[in-house]
Design a protein around this motif. Structure first.
Motif, PDB file in Angstrom:
ATOM      1  N   ALA A 296       0.829  -1.211   0.000  1.00 28.81           N
ATOM      2  CA  ALA A 296       0.000   0.000   0.000  1.00 28.81           C
ATOM      3  C   ALA A 296       0.867   1.267   0.000  1.00 28.81           C
ATOM      4  CB  ALA A 296      -0.936  -0.012   1.201  1.00 28.81           C
ATOM      5  N   GLU A 297       1.961   1.246   0.763  1.00 27.29           N
ATOM      6  CA  GLU A 297       2.865   2.401   0.799  1.00 27.29           C
ATOM      7  C   GLU A 297       3.459   2.672  -0.576  1.00 27.29           C
ATOM      8  OE1 GLU A 297       5.814   1.430   3.736  1.00 27.29           O
ATOM      9  OE2 GLU A 297       4.449   1.768   5.417  1.00 27.29           O
ATOM     10  N   ILE A 298       3.948   1.620  -1.230  1.00 27.31           N
ATOM     11  CA  ILE A 298       4.544   1.788  -2.558  1.00 27.31           C
ATOM     12  C   ILE A 298       3.482   2.240  -3.555  1.00 27.31           C
ATOM     13  CG2 ILE A 298       5.538   0.504  -4.513  1.00 27.31           C
ATOM     14  CD1 ILE A 298       7.306  -0.948  -2.504  1.00 27.31           C
ATOM     15  N   ALA A 299       2.284   1.688  -3.450  1.00 27.05           N
ATOM     16  CA  ALA A 299       1.198   2.069  -4.370  1.00 27.05           C
ATOM     17  C   ALA A 299       0.890   3.564  -4.244  1.00 27.05           C
ATOM     18  CB  ALA A 299      -0.050   1.246  -4.074  1.00 27.05           C
ATOM     19  N   LYS A 300       0.854   4.062  -3.027  1.00 35.82           N
ATOM     20  CA  LYS A 300       0.554   5.487  -2.816  1.00 35.82           C
ATOM     21  C   LYS A 300       1.718   6.367  -3.272  1.00 35.82           C
ATOM     22  CE  LYS A 300      -2.662   4.700   0.928  1.00 35.82           C
ATOM     23  NZ  LYS A 300      -2.841   4.621   2.382  1.00 35.82           N
ATOM     24  N   GLN A 301       2.943   5.956  -2.927  1.00 38.78           N
ATOM     25  CA  GLN A 301       4.107   6.765  -3.274  1.00 38.78           C
ATOM     26  C   GLN A 301       4.333   6.842  -4.783  1.00 38.78           C
ATOM     27  OE1 GLN A 301       7.254   4.907  -1.086  1.00 38.78           O
ATOM     28  NE2 GLN A 301       6.690   5.875   0.850  1.00 38.78           N
ATOM     29  N   GLU A 302       4.058   5.746  -5.475  1.00 38.57           N
ATOM     30  CA  GLU A 302       4.343   5.701  -6.913  1.00 38.57           C
ATOM     31  C   GLU A 302       3.085   5.831  -7.765  1.00 38.57           C
ATOM     32  OE1 GLU A 302       6.989   2.512  -7.945  1.00 38.57           O
ATOM     33  OE2 GLU A 302       8.273   2.892  -6.212  1.00 38.57           O
ATOM     34  N   ASN A 303       1.985   6.219  -7.136  1.00 35.02           N
ATOM     35  CA  ASN A 303       0.715   6.508  -7.823  1.00 35.02           C
ATOM     36  C   ASN A 303       0.170   5.336  -8.643  1.00 35.02           C
ATOM     37  OD1 ASN A 303       0.555   9.188  -6.834  1.00 35.02           O
ATOM     38  ND2 ASN A 303       2.092   9.783  -8.343  1.00 35.02           N
ATOM     39  N   TYR A 304       0.166   4.159  -8.054  1.00 34.92           N
ATOM     40  CA  TYR A 304      -0.460   3.012  -8.718  1.00 34.92           C
ATOM     41  C   TYR A 304      -1.964   3.094  -8.523  1.00 34.92           C
ATOM     42  CZ  TYR A 304       3.848   0.486  -9.703  1.00 34.92           C
ATOM     43  OH  TYR A 304       5.060   0.107 -10.209  1.00 34.92           O
ATOM     44  N   ASP A 305      -2.699   2.733  -9.573  1.00 40.28           N
ATOM     45  CA  ASP A 305      -4.154   2.699  -9.484  1.00 40.28           C
ATOM     46  C   ASP A 305      -4.634   1.326  -9.013  1.00 40.28           C
ATOM     47  OD1 ASP A 305      -4.751   5.340 -10.553  1.00 40.28           O
ATOM     48  OD2 ASP A 305      -3.873   4.552 -12.405  1.00 40.28           O
ATOM     49  N   LEU A 306      -3.843   0.306  -9.325  1.00 34.04           N
ATOM     50  CA  LEU A 306      -4.243  -1.062  -9.012  1.00 34.04           C
ATOM     51  C   LEU A 306      -2.996  -1.929  -8.875  1.00 34.04           C
ATOM     52  CD1 LEU A 306      -6.597  -3.186  -8.899  1.00 34.04           C
ATOM     53  CD2 LEU A 306      -6.292  -3.449 -11.354  1.00 34.04           C
ATOM     54  N   ILE A 307      -2.958  -2.741  -7.822  1.00 31.37           N
ATOM     55  CA  ILE A 307      -1.883  -3.718  -7.665  1.00 31.37           C
ATOM     56  C   ILE A 307      -2.538  -5.065  -7.425  1.00 31.37           C
ATOM     57  CG2 ILE A 307       0.068  -4.493  -6.272  1.00 31.37           C
ATOM     58  CD1 ILE A 307       0.823  -1.624  -5.841  1.00 31.37           C
ATOM     59  N   LEU A 308      -2.150  -6.035  -8.233  1.00 32.47           N
ATOM     60  CA  LEU A 308      -2.718  -7.382  -8.170  1.00 32.47           C
ATOM     61  C   LEU A 308      -1.734  -8.352  -7.527  1.00 32.47           C
ATOM     62  CD1 LEU A 308      -4.016  -7.450 -11.847  1.00 32.47           C
ATOM     63  CD2 LEU A 308      -5.369  -7.003  -9.799  1.00 32.47           C
ATOM     64  N   GLU A 309      -2.270  -9.312  -6.781  1.00 34.70           N
ATOM     65  CA  GLU A 309      -1.438 -10.366  -6.224  1.00 34.70           C
ATOM     66  C   GLU A 309      -1.611 -11.677  -6.993  1.00 34.70           C
ATOM     67  OE1 GLU A 309      -2.152 -10.873  -2.081  1.00 34.70           O
ATOM     68  OE2 GLU A 309      -1.072  -9.068  -1.549  1.00 34.70           O
ATOM     69  N   SER A 310      -2.578 -11.712  -7.866  1.00 25.38           N
ATOM     70  CA  SER A 310      -2.841 -12.926  -8.637  1.00 25.38           C
ATOM     71  C   SER A 310      -3.154 -12.514 -10.068  1.00 25.38           C
ATOM     72  CB  SER A 310      -4.027 -13.666  -8.016  1.00 25.38           C
ATOM     73  OG  SER A 310      -4.436 -14.715  -8.838  1.00 25.38           O
ATOM     74  N   ALA A 311      -2.487 -13.150 -11.004  1.00 25.11           N
ATOM     75  CA  ALA A 311      -2.723 -12.828 -12.407  1.00 25.11           C
ATOM     76  C   ALA A 311      -2.336 -14.023 -13.267  1.00 25.11           C
ATOM     77  CB  ALA A 311      -1.908 -11.606 -12.822  1.00 25.11           C
ATOM     78  N   VAL A 312      -3.010 -14.172 -14.380  1.00 23.14           N
ATOM     79  CA  VAL A 312      -2.655 -15.224 -15.328  1.00 23.14           C
ATOM     80  C   VAL A 312      -1.343 -14.870 -16.004  1.00 23.14           C
ATOM     81  CG1 VAL A 312      -3.363 -16.401 -17.447  1.00 23.14           C
ATOM     82  CG2 VAL A 312      -5.064 -15.845 -15.706  1.00 23.14           C
ATOM     83  N   TYR A 313      -1.178 -13.599 -16.292  1.00 21.64           N
ATOM     84  CA  TYR A 313       0.054 -13.126 -16.916  1.00 21.64           C
ATOM     85  C   TYR A 313       0.356 -11.724 -16.409  1.00 21.64           C
ATOM     86  CZ  TYR A 313       3.245 -11.092 -20.280  1.00 21.64           C
ATOM     87  OH  TYR A 313       4.315 -10.466 -20.838  1.00 21.64           O
ATOM     88  N   ALA A 314       1.605 -11.467 -16.156  1.00 21.59           N
ATOM     89  CA  ALA A 314       2.055 -10.125 -15.789  1.00 21.59           C
ATOM     90  C   ALA A 314       3.428  -9.909 -16.406  1.00 21.59           C
ATOM     91  CB  ALA A 314       2.128  -9.967 -14.277  1.00 21.59           C
ATOM     92  N   SER A 315       3.575  -8.811 -17.123  1.00 20.05           N
ATOM     93  CA  SER A 315       4.871  -8.514 -17.736  1.00 20.05           C
ATOM     94  C   SER A 315       5.856  -8.085 -16.658  1.00 20.05           C
ATOM     95  CB  SER A 315       4.717  -7.391 -18.775  1.00 20.05           C
ATOM     96  OG  SER A 315       4.495  -6.162 -18.126  1.00 20.05           O
ATOM     97  N   THR A 316       7.120  -8.137 -16.990  1.00 18.82           N
ATOM     98  CA  THR A 316       8.146  -7.713 -16.025  1.00 18.82           C
ATOM     99  C   THR A 316       8.010  -6.222 -15.715  1.00 18.82           C
ATOM    100  OG1 THR A 316       9.689  -7.394 -17.866  1.00 18.82           O
ATOM    101  CG2 THR A 316       9.807  -9.490 -16.682  1.00 18.82           C
TER     102      THR A 316
END
Length: 170
Positions: free
Chosen positions: A135-155
């Motif tokens: 949550a701290e990184i999401a707020k600091q770097e202005n992420y709109d969404l962070i997922l912990e589970s995904a079928v595919y995620a690019s580097t």
């Protein structure tokens, strides 16, 4: 017929105009992905919790190993001296072995249950720390969404290493 085409064409243009801003907005979303399993396994706090558990349960583990060794020794002695022992003594040793097996089973089961309970407590505490860090990184770097589970995620979207680096500093 011509009016119908004009109305239909106008309708399609309005739809296209309505979709364009939405797709432009979607392109601006900042999305990240975290490999939660990797974070839990590699976080320094996870290693510390594991060492803490090992230290906490080492005496009981040692006691169980001693019980197992004693049981093996008693069984070997009974087998070796079975022909020499009197009936009463033979039954007494068999009873002692059965009793020790029961105690060993109970101690092992209690050990597993207690260990799993404590491990789950430590894991829950670690998960809270990880969630807070995400949550701290999401707020600091202005992420709109962070997922912990995904079928595919690019580097490019994978922020697992950022999370691990931040956890290493805590």
């Amino acid at each position: 017929m011509r009016i119908r085409n004009i109305v239909f064409g106008s309708f399609i243009c309005m739809l296209g105009a309505g979709v364009m801003p939405a797709s432009a907005t979607a392109a601006e979303l900042k999305i990240g992905y975290v490999n939660a399993v990797k974070v839990i396994e590699e976080a320094p706090q996870g290693e510390a919790a594991l060492k803490k558990l090992e230290a906490e349960f080492a005496p009981r583990d040692k006691q169980i190993v001693e019980m197992q060794n004693k049981l093996k020794l008693l069984e070997q002695e009974l087998e070796k001296n079975a022909l020499v022992l009197k009936d009463v003594e033979h039954r007494s040793r068999e009873f002692e072995i059965v009793s020790l097996k029961r105690d060993l089973r109970r101690a092992t089961q209690e050990f597993r249950e207690d260990y799993n309970l404590r491990r789950n407590e430590e894991l829950a505490a670690l998960q809270k720390i990880v969630q807070k860090t995400i949550a701290e990184i999401a707020k600091q770097e202005n992420y709109d969404l962070i997922l912990e589970s995904a079928v595919y995620a690019s580097t490019k979207a994978d922020i697992t290493d950022k999370i691990l680096k931040r956890l290493g500093k805590k």
